[in-house]
Design a protein around this motif. Structure first.
Motif, PDB file in Angstrom:
ATOM      1  N   ILE A 187      15.982  93.319  16.544  1.00  0.00           N
ATOM      2  CA  ILE A 187      16.921  91.876  15.841  1.00  0.00           C
ATOM      3  C   ILE A 187      17.507  92.869  14.802  1.00  0.00           C
ATOM      4  O   ILE A 187      18.715  92.860  14.946  1.00  0.00           O
ATOM      5  CB  ILE A 187      16.571  90.706  15.728  1.00  0.00           C
ATOM      6  N   GLY A 196      19.269  95.160  16.733  1.00  0.00           N
ATOM      7  CA  GLY A 196      20.574  95.507  17.569  1.00  0.00           C
ATOM      8  C   GLY A 196      21.224  94.601  16.164  1.00  0.00           C
ATOM      9  O   GLY A 196      23.274  95.334  16.902  1.00  0.00           O
ATOM     10  N   ILE A 197      21.055  93.820  15.708  1.00  0.00           N
ATOM     11  CA  ILE A 197      22.413  93.961  13.971  1.00  0.00           C
ATOM     12  C   ILE A 197      22.840  95.587  13.647  1.00  0.00           C
ATOM     13  O   ILE A 197      23.849  95.454  13.534  1.00  0.00           O
ATOM     14  CB  ILE A 197      21.398  93.216  12.881  1.00  0.00           C
ATOM     15  N   ARG A 230      25.783  96.400  16.457  1.00  0.00           N
ATOM     16  CA  ARG A 230      26.974  95.319  15.713  1.00  0.00           C
ATOM     17  C   ARG A 230      27.549  95.890  14.575  1.00  0.00           C
ATOM     18  O   ARG A 230      28.970  95.391  14.876  1.00  0.00           O
ATOM     19  CB  ARG A 230      26.712  94.250  16.130  1.00  0.00           C
ATOM     20  N   LEU A 272      26.280  87.062  15.900  1.00  0.00           N
ATOM     21  CA  LEU A 272      25.124  86.745  15.962  1.00  0.00           C
ATOM     22  C   LEU A 272      24.131  85.765  16.073  1.00  0.00           C
ATOM     23  O   LEU A 272      23.194  84.989  15.656  1.00  0.00           O
ATOM     24  CB  LEU A 272      24.434  86.873  14.044  1.00  0.00           C
ATOM     25  N   PHE A 308      21.829  84.669  18.871  1.00  0.00           N
ATOM     26  CA  PHE A 308      20.013  84.977  18.390  1.00  0.00           C
ATOM     27  C   PHE A 308      19.942  82.974  18.471  1.00  0.00           C
ATOM     28  O   PHE A 308      18.805  82.919  19.507  1.00  0.00           O
ATOM     29  CB  PHE A 308      19.988  85.582  17.329  1.00  0.00           C
ATOM     30  N   ILE A 335      15.808  86.519  22.663  1.00  0.00           N
ATOM     31  CA  ILE A 335      16.932  87.255  21.585  1.00  0.00           C
ATOM     32  C   ILE A 335      16.054  88.429  20.905  1.00  0.00           C
ATOM     33  O   ILE A 335      17.251  89.093  21.354  1.00  0.00           O
ATOM     34  CB  ILE A 335      16.164  86.312  20.180  1.00  0.00           C
ATOM     35  N   ALA A 382      19.366  91.083  21.826  1.00  0.00           N
ATOM     36  CA  ALA A 382      19.788  91.847  20.351  1.00  0.00           C
ATOM     37  C   ALA A 382      19.883  93.479  20.752  1.00  0.00           C
ATOM     38  O   ALA A 382      21.494  93.590  20.221  1.00  0.00           O
ATOM     39  CB  ALA A 382      18.251  92.158  20.015  1.00  0.00           C
TER      40      ALA A 382
END
Length: 547
Positions: free
Chosen positions: A28, A31-32, A35, A133, A136, A157, A161
């Protein structure tokens, strides 16, 4: 080897081990980061240009009436991408009504976001990144409602992500990350409402369904999928659940009627704006793209149709998805397997069937499959979770290896995406960065582009983001020819129709040479001495817009 038991093990329903939770948290976090990194690096594509154009309250007609057929700079052209005191929320609404094929929710959010954070590329793209976001918790909730298995939710998730598809559209200034969120929310809310049977839970589903409809017209297929699930689960009997569901869906559709009326009023515009989907493409291309649609959920790369990747890797991915679906159907009760099957069939098959029966290329567009691709990820995550929770050590190791491979493939794909200045989702603006790089080597370039070719200012505005702000651009409409210049080698014709190119050559005695290796139409002009043995007289050319 038996990969998994007929019934889920107790570990499948228990809180997953700390190692899996930490792995998901790491995914996660990565992945954030993907982004939000390099938000302004990729070309601001044709479609994104229209996001800013509509949200700021401008229209194509504004550009046609004010700056066509006269030299302007790239920075002048970009003024139509910014908020101005003269354009308020009413202008934004009027602009959206002229393109009713896209419901207004996302674009109204963009307007509010621009007023708060500005109108730069990074600022506008940060909205879909933030919205992504929310997928998630929505994905986690859906998996809990569907499988009642925290392990499946954590795996889902983690895969979401670092999914290349979801990262790509999280950085796209369009409505598709919001569509993912509203689809997941509406689906989870439906399952919760059917489980609790409370008025509050059904009202929440109704609100989520309304948001889904006002995000994309294709959400009508999501509503159909939900209806198929409810009716199939209740065995097509008029139970209380069916009656309440029909009331809820009826309320959401009634709320959507105002936009249906806009569609009716602007139907000719809708047909004109969506005419491109009726263009036929070879069946082989459709089949290849269907595989790539599924593939980009887990691994992605920019390759041509002849590359071995295009054929080999999607086959493996499809086999995994088919096995996951079969396993879910074989080892789960009706109320579980019927939901993903309904969502897949109702949202994907109509697009495929329409192209096969009517012709066209609806199923060629990956973003139209947002609901189907979201549920593909859910199904594969459940399969991996069941392997991880198996009593057999060999099966657990296989699940761990598969999860590691999928996460590594996603992270590797996202790393490549983060460094690129264009990607396949930027079609038809994919090659504009190459044009901008070519123009950088020219001293004070001049760009002439013909609206007879483009029918919209999307491409020249997309180019204006990448060239020097003082680059001269002439947006040509009709049979107008820009005035002559003293240095023809600085003049370029960008995606101009052949009639315009021929008219320029004939009128000014120049030669238009197509710039090679760009995969996009860019001509550079070269002066040629006049032929004194013949009389040359200006001959106006005509376009469809003159007729």
């Amino acid at each position: 080897m038996k990969l998994e038991p007929d019934k889920p093990t107790p570990q499948y329903f228990a809180v997953p081990p700390a190692s899996l939770r930490w792995l998901a948290i790491a995914a996660i976090a990565i992945g954030i980061a993907f982004r939000f990194v390099n938000l302004d690096r990729k070309v601001y594509s044709h479609d994104e240009v229209y996001t800013s154009l509509r949200a700021s309250g401008h229209t194509s007609e504004d550009i046609f009436s004010t700056v066509t057929n006269c030299p302007i700079t790239a920075s002048d052209l970009l003024e139509f991408q910014h908020l101005t005191p003269a354009r308020d929320w009413t202008d934004t609404w009027d602009s959206l009504r002229e393109h009713p094929e896209h419901p207004p929710l996302f674009f109204l959010l963009v307007r509010a976001w621009m007023q708060t954070f500005g109108t730069s590329v990074a600022a506008v793209r940060s909205l879909p990144a933030v919205l992504s976001l929310l997928a998630f918790p929505a994905m986690y909730w859906l998996c809990l409602e569907l499988f009642a298995a925290p392990m499946a939710a954590w795996v889902a998730i983690a895969l979401l992500a670092v999914s290349p598809f979801h990262v790509l559209f999280a950085q796209e200034a369009r409505q598709y990350s919001l569509w993912t969120v509203t689809t997941l929310l509406a689906s989870a809310a439906l399952l919760r409402a059917m489980r609790l049977h409370t008025a509050r839970s059904w009202w929440f589903y109704t609100l989520a369904a309304i948001a889904n409809l006002y995000t994309s017209l294709l959400s009508l297929l999501v509503a159909i999928a939900h209806a198929c699930y409810v009716l199939g689960r209740e065995r097509f009997q008029g139970t209380r659940t069916v009656r309440v569901f029909l009331l809820s869906v009826g309320a959401s559709l009634a709320t959507f009627l105002p936009w249906v009326w806009v569609l009716y009023e602007q139907w000719e515009r809708v047909q004109d704006h969506t005419a491109w989907i009726a263009v036929d493409v070879p069946l082989s291309d459709l089949v290849t793209l269907w595989g790539l649609h599924i593939n980009c959920v887990f691994i992605d790369g920019v390759v041509d149709f002849e590359h071995p990747f295009t054929f080999a890797v999607p086959v493996v991915t499809i086999e995994l998805v088919v096995y996951a679906l079969w396993s879910l159907w074989r080892r789960s009760p009706r109320q579980i397997w019927l939901f993903p099957i309904s969502l897949l069939c109702a949202t994907a098959l109509p697009l495929v069937a329409a192209d096969l029966v009517l012709g066209g290329r609806r199923s060629l567009i990956t973003r139209y499959f947002v609901p189907a691709l979201a549920i593909v990820l859910v199904v594969v995550a459940n399969c991996v979770a069941r392997w991880l929770a198996s009593d057999g050590g060999e099966t657990r190791r296989l699940g761990a290896v598969l999860l590691g491979v999928l996460l590594a493939a996603g992270i590797g794909s996202c790393a490549a995406i983060a460094q690129a200045d264009t990607w396949w989702n930027k079609v038809p603006s994919y090659n504009i960065p190459a044009v901008a790089r070519y123009l950088e080597a020219i001293d004070r370039p001049v760009v002439w582009t013909s609206f007879a070719a483009l029918d919209s200012p999307g491409h020249p505005i997309s180019l204006a983001y990448l060239v020097d702000p003082e680059t001269e651009i002439v947006l040509v409409k009709g049979s107008y020819l820009p005035p002559a210049t003293d240095d023809w080698s600085r003049v370029f014709l960008f995606e101009a129709v052949p009639e315009f190119v021929a008219a320029v050559e004939r009128e000014y005695g120049v030669r238009a040479e197509l710039v090679e290796d760009l995969d996009i139409e860019l001509w550079q002009l070269q002066y040629t001495p006049p032929d004194r043995t013949s009389d040359r007289s200006p001959t106006p050319y005509s376009t469809k817009q003159d007729q």
